[in-house]
Write an enzyme that holds these catalytic residues in place. Sequence first.
Site, PDB file in Angstrom:
ATOM      1  N   ASN A   9      49.768 -17.271-151.472  1.00  0.00           N
ATOM      2  CA  ASN A   9      50.154 -15.860-150.813  1.00  0.00           C
ATOM      3  C   ASN A   9      50.024 -14.855-151.693  1.00  0.00           C
ATOM      4  O   ASN A   9      50.891 -14.527-152.315  1.00  0.00           O
ATOM      5  CB  ASN A   9      51.303 -16.120-150.034  1.00  0.00           C
ATOM      6  N   LYS A  11      49.896 -11.784-150.883  1.00  0.00           N
ATOM      7  CA  LYS A  11      50.454 -10.568-150.220  1.00  0.00           C
ATOM      8  C   LYS A  11      49.588  -9.383-150.556  1.00  0.00           C
ATOM      9  O   LYS A  11      48.507  -9.681-150.285  1.00  0.00           O
ATOM     10  CB  LYS A  11      51.988 -10.440-151.080  1.00  0.00           C
ATOM     11  N   HIS A  93      55.534 -14.849-141.823  1.00  0.00           N
ATOM     12  CA  HIS A  93      56.354 -14.590-142.941  1.00  0.00           C
ATOM     13  C   HIS A  93      57.625 -13.671-143.043  1.00  0.00           C
ATOM     14  O   HIS A  93      57.538 -12.614-142.026  1.00  0.00           O
ATOM     15  CB  HIS A  93      55.257 -14.063-143.831  1.00  0.00           C
ATOM     16  N   GLU A  95      58.426 -11.147-144.670  1.00  0.00           N
ATOM     17  CA  GLU A  95      58.220  -9.892-145.022  1.00  0.00           C
ATOM     18  C   GLU A  95      57.483  -9.331-143.636  1.00  0.00           C
ATOM     19  O   GLU A  95      57.794  -7.962-143.386  1.00  0.00           O
ATOM     20  CB  GLU A  95      57.253  -9.832-146.104  1.00  0.00           C
ATOM     21  N   GLU A 167      61.111 -21.097-146.302  1.00  0.00           N
ATOM     22  CA  GLU A 167      61.198 -20.065-147.092  1.00  0.00           C
ATOM     23  C   GLU A 167      62.445 -19.317-147.185  1.00  0.00           C
ATOM     24  O   GLU A 167      62.466 -18.280-146.258  1.00  0.00           O
ATOM     25  CB  GLU A 167      59.911 -18.999-146.950  1.00  0.00           C
ATOM     26  N   GLY A 173      60.484 -13.605-154.257  1.00  0.00           N
ATOM     27  CA  GLY A 173      60.325 -12.572-154.795  1.00  0.00           C
ATOM     28  C   GLY A 173      61.544 -12.323-155.968  1.00  0.00           C
ATOM     29  O   GLY A 173      61.468 -11.087-156.278  1.00  0.00           O
ATOM     30  N   SER A 213      60.039 -18.192-154.934  1.00  0.00           N
ATOM     31  CA  SER A 213      60.142 -18.084-156.333  1.00  0.00           C
ATOM     32  C   SER A 213      59.642 -19.542-156.938  1.00  0.00           C
ATOM     33  O   SER A 213      60.254 -19.911-158.026  1.00  0.00           O
ATOM     34  CB  SER A 213      61.525 -17.752-156.987  1.00  0.00           C
TER      35      SER A 213
HETATM   36  P1  PGA Z   1      57.439 -15.687-154.006  1.00  0.00           P
HETATM   37  O1  PGA Z   1      56.749 -15.537-152.546  1.00  0.00           O
HETATM   38  O2  PGA Z   1      56.543 -16.720-154.516  1.00  0.00           O
HETATM   39  O3  PGA Z   1      56.975 -14.410-154.858  1.00  0.00           O
HETATM   40  O4  PGA Z   1      58.911 -15.605-154.146  1.00  0.00           O
HETATM   41  C1  PGA Z   1      56.650 -16.718-151.611  1.00  0.00           C
HETATM   42  C2  PGA Z   1      56.348 -16.156-150.434  1.00  0.00           C
HETATM   43  O5  PGA Z   1      56.763 -14.923-149.855  1.00  0.00           O
HETATM   44  O6  PGA Z   1      55.504 -16.841-149.800  1.00  0.00           O
END
Ligand code: PGA
Length: 260
Positions: A9, A11, A93, A95, A167, A173, A213
């Site tokens: 991903n 983003k 997601h 976010e 998640e 993140g 992460s």
């Molecule tokens: P990250 O994001 O690996 O940067 O924590 C994972 C995600 O949001 O899919």
Amino acid sequence: MRPIVIAANWKMNTTPADAGGLARTIASRTREPGVTRVICPPYVSLAAVRDALAGEDVAVGAQNVHHELAGAYTGEIAAPMLAGLASWVILGHSERRAYAGETDAQVGAKLDRALAAGLRPILCVGEVLADREAGRATEVVDAQLRGALEGRDPVALSAAGLVIAYEPVWAIGTGRNARGADAAAMADAIRAGLRSLGWGGSAETVPVLYGGSVTSANVDEFLTEPAVDGALVGGASLKPDEMAGIVARAGLTARARGLG
Ligand code: PGA
């Protein structure tokens, strides 16, 4: 037999000018039998990534679709617009839920749109830290699952290859990953949730990924859990060295499970 999936991903990172090169580098360094690879760049880089991946066995995914088919939704992208550009899509997601206010009902409608457009959905669920600390993580994830899937046809969703990504929001993140055992317990809870929604034996065929992460240094913890079938990778997915390490580790799991 559930596939092992590593989904990147990206983003809101990369441009159409650099996305293709990055995708090609990652593809060439992650050829592992038995591992399903997916790269999800921003919409505007889908064409560049698709072209760059011609001849590679790597799927291209979008990071979202709108819950309506067409209309007065300035700045949005509808599922049919992705024809020829993407074959997978990330939905719900955290976010999007947090910054765009997406609701479970909208995520459910997005699932319908994705299926109608022939896109393979990765449905994201996960609790915030306060929920985990209050012992409500499973309850919250179950409610998200129910909110998106209740009343929808398990046969159609499993035929479309529905993937669920657990998640935990506090792990995304932040550099603070969940424990493998917690991810496995949630994967079990997710499949129990599917059974209670009438999925029966199909619940066992749905891949459940962990995300939050994930790096080449910690992915082992998740991929040694039989209930976990791969990872949705954010920050580390922009780094070819990291992706090479993550997918190599996924290859070990694929072989251990008799895939590839
Ligand atoms: P990250 O994001 O690996 O940067 O924590 C994972 C995600 O949001 O899919």
